[in-house]
Scaffold this motif. Structure first.
Motif, PDB file in Angstrom:
ATOM      1  N   PHE A 152       0.410  15.770  -7.337  1.00 10.77           N
ATOM      2  CA  PHE A 152       0.158  14.381  -7.466  1.00 10.77           C
ATOM      3  C   PHE A 152      -0.812  13.820  -6.497  1.00 10.77           C
ATOM      4  O   PHE A 152      -0.898  14.202  -5.212  1.00 10.77           O
ATOM      5  CB  PHE A 152       1.281  13.671  -7.256  1.00 10.77           C
ATOM      6  CG  PHE A 152       1.280  12.062  -7.388  1.00 10.77           C
ATOM      7  CD1 PHE A 152       1.749  11.523  -8.494  1.00 10.77           C
ATOM      8  CD2 PHE A 152       0.929  11.216  -6.311  1.00 10.77           C
ATOM      9  CE1 PHE A 152       1.920  10.119  -8.605  1.00 10.77           C
ATOM     10  CE2 PHE A 152       1.203   9.967  -6.256  1.00 10.77           C
ATOM     11  CZ  PHE A 152       1.341   9.319  -7.462  1.00 10.77           C
ATOM     12  N   GLU A 153      -1.861  12.860  -6.822  1.00 11.07           N
ATOM     13  CA  GLU A 153      -3.026  12.637  -5.771  1.00 11.07           C
ATOM     14  C   GLU A 153      -2.550  11.017  -5.428  1.00 11.07           C
ATOM     15  O   GLU A 153      -2.381  10.166  -6.030  1.00 11.07           O
ATOM     16  CB  GLU A 153      -4.093  12.524  -6.516  1.00 11.07           C
ATOM     17  CG  GLU A 153      -4.887  13.752  -6.742  1.00 11.07           C
ATOM     18  CD  GLU A 153      -6.236  13.710  -7.479  1.00 11.07           C
ATOM     19  OE1 GLU A 153      -6.605  12.724  -7.524  1.00 11.07           O
ATOM     20  OE2 GLU A 153      -6.551  14.842  -7.939  1.00 11.07           O
ATOM     21  N   GLY A 154      -2.835  10.729  -4.103  1.00 13.58           N
ATOM     22  CA  GLY A 154      -2.530   9.694  -3.574  1.00 13.58           C
ATOM     23  C   GLY A 154      -1.165   9.319  -2.697  1.00 13.58           C
ATOM     24  O   GLY A 154      -0.474  10.144  -2.783  1.00 13.58           O
ATOM     25  N   HIS A 155      -1.057   8.465  -2.292  1.00 17.40           N
ATOM     26  CA  HIS A 155       0.150   7.848  -1.601  1.00 17.40           C
ATOM     27  C   HIS A 155       0.608   6.398  -2.177  1.00 17.40           C
ATOM     28  O   HIS A 155       0.373   5.366  -1.816  1.00 17.40           O
ATOM     29  CB  HIS A 155      -0.051   7.602  -0.090  1.00 17.40           C
ATOM     30  CG  HIS A 155      -0.632   8.878   0.461  1.00 17.40           C
ATOM     31  ND1 HIS A 155      -0.003  10.064   0.809  1.00 17.40           N
ATOM     32  CD2 HIS A 155      -2.146   9.249   0.782  1.00 17.40           C
ATOM     33  CE1 HIS A 155      -0.843  11.122   1.310  1.00 17.40           C
ATOM     34  NE2 HIS A 155      -1.958  10.425   1.373  1.00 17.40           N
ATOM     35  N   PRO A 156       1.928   6.654  -3.137  1.00 20.21           N
ATOM     36  CA  PRO A 156       2.239   5.336  -3.696  1.00 20.21           C
ATOM     37  C   PRO A 156       2.696   4.264  -3.183  1.00 20.21           C
ATOM     38  O   PRO A 156       2.634   3.246  -3.808  1.00 20.21           O
ATOM     39  CB  PRO A 156       3.507   6.171  -4.633  1.00 20.21           C
ATOM     40  CG  PRO A 156       3.427   7.505  -4.538  1.00 20.21           C
ATOM     41  CD  PRO A 156       2.544   7.693  -3.141  1.00 20.21           C
ATOM     42  N   LEU A 157       2.972   4.288  -1.777  1.00 14.48           N
ATOM     43  CA  LEU A 157       3.591   3.028  -1.454  1.00 14.48           C
ATOM     44  C   LEU A 157       2.602   2.341  -0.326  1.00 14.48           C
ATOM     45  O   LEU A 157       2.861   1.369   0.316  1.00 14.48           O
ATOM     46  CB  LEU A 157       4.687   3.521  -0.372  1.00 14.48           C
ATOM     47  CG  LEU A 157       6.190   3.985  -1.117  1.00 14.48           C
ATOM     48  CD1 LEU A 157       7.418   4.017  -0.297  1.00 14.48           C
ATOM     49  CD2 LEU A 157       6.409   2.807  -2.374  1.00 14.48           C
ATOM     50  N   ARG A 158       1.288   2.981  -0.365  1.00 16.68           N
ATOM     51  CA  ARG A 158       0.154   1.872   0.281  1.00 16.68           C
ATOM     52  C   ARG A 158      -0.124   1.058  -0.815  1.00 16.68           C
ATOM     53  O   ARG A 158      -0.063   1.010  -1.833  1.00 16.68           O
ATOM     54  CB  ARG A 158      -1.081   3.155   0.324  1.00 16.68           C
ATOM     55  CG  ARG A 158      -0.631   4.229   1.393  1.00 16.68           C
ATOM     56  CD  ARG A 158      -2.176   4.535   1.810  1.00 16.68           C
ATOM     57  NE  ARG A 158      -2.276   5.535   2.907  1.00 16.68           N
ATOM     58  CZ  ARG A 158      -3.165   6.084   3.643  1.00 16.68           C
ATOM     59  NH1 ARG A 158      -4.413   5.394   3.265  1.00 16.68           N
ATOM     60  NH2 ARG A 158      -2.929   6.737   4.491  1.00 16.68           N
TER      61      ARG A 158
END
Length: 235
Positions: A152-158
């Motif tokens: 998974f790429e990225g940080h969902p809660l940003r």
């Protein structure tokens, strides 16, 4: 020159309940001169600089008796940084004393030392905070994803994370109520905040036709409107 007090003259250390009850007024005395505290919504919150993060948690555990670790997480505040929070509590004398220890790290340098040597239960919480916000915890022995699938790429809660799910699956309200499948051009669907235009981001980027636009409506002249029928009293 002031001489330090002798052991007989030094004040006795406060017990944990008494030290806790002196907050928020004694924040600087207990947590350092840069610390601030407030009591709101039935919760005592202490803010400390990032450099004092571990020292503040040790103070909460050792001086305030907050030996119970509840949770650790963060909040992304644009223009400010990530506010990292640890909620701990003291369970003694039939009373629960809750404390939220909080610090802020900048977006461009989101790093804190791990708290697992103070509260072992912080290990999983730091892993979750790392994958959801991208905050690093130096010294953590196993800072790997906890919830998200592999790759998974990225940080969902940003706050700047793109809601990619709405690119793969159309928004449920794509069709307006009352619109026919064979009627005229449809109104361009409004995208909720954070949802990208499928023609600008995602697997269909550049492959979709431009959204149709409704024809311009010309206002009807007052003389073209039918006369309003009035009812008489007998009706």
């Amino acid at each position: 020159m002031t001489t330090p007090p002798t052991p007989d003259e030094a004040p006795e250390p406060l017990d944990a309940p008494e030290a806790y009850d002196r907050l928020p007024d004694a924040a600087a005395e207990l947590f350092g001169e840069d610390a601030t505290a407030e009591y709101a919504y039935d919760l005592l919150t202490v803010d400390v600089p990032a450099a004092s993060w571990i020292a503040a948690l040790e103070t909460a555990r050792d001086r305030l008796g907050c030996t119970y670790f509840d949770w650790l997480s963060a909040v992304d505040e644009p223009g400010t940084g990530f506010r990292v929070c640890a909620h701990v509590a003291a369970l003694a004398e039939g009373r629960v004393r809750r404390l939220l220890v909080r610090t802020t790290v900048p977006h461009e340098a989101a790093v804190l030392p791990t708290a697992i040597d103070v509260y072992a239960g912080a290990a999983w919480h730091e892993r979750e905070t790392h994958e959801m916000f991208g905050i690093g915890f130096e010294g953590h022995p196993h800072l790997v994803p906890l919830l998200l699938p592999e790759g998974f790429e990225g940080h969902p809660l940003r706050k700047d994370f793109v809601l990619a799910a709405r690119v793969a699956k159309a928004w449920p309200g794509a069709k307006e109520p009352g619109e026919s499948e064979h009627g005229g051009p449809k109104r361009r669907t409004m995208l909720p905040p954070g949802v990208p235009d499928p023609n600008e981001w995602g697997p269909l980027k550049g492959q979709l036709p431009p959204a149709p636009s409704r024809p311009t409506r010309t206002p009807r002249a007052a003389g073209d409107r039918p006369a309003r029928r009035t009812r008489s009293a007998s009706e």
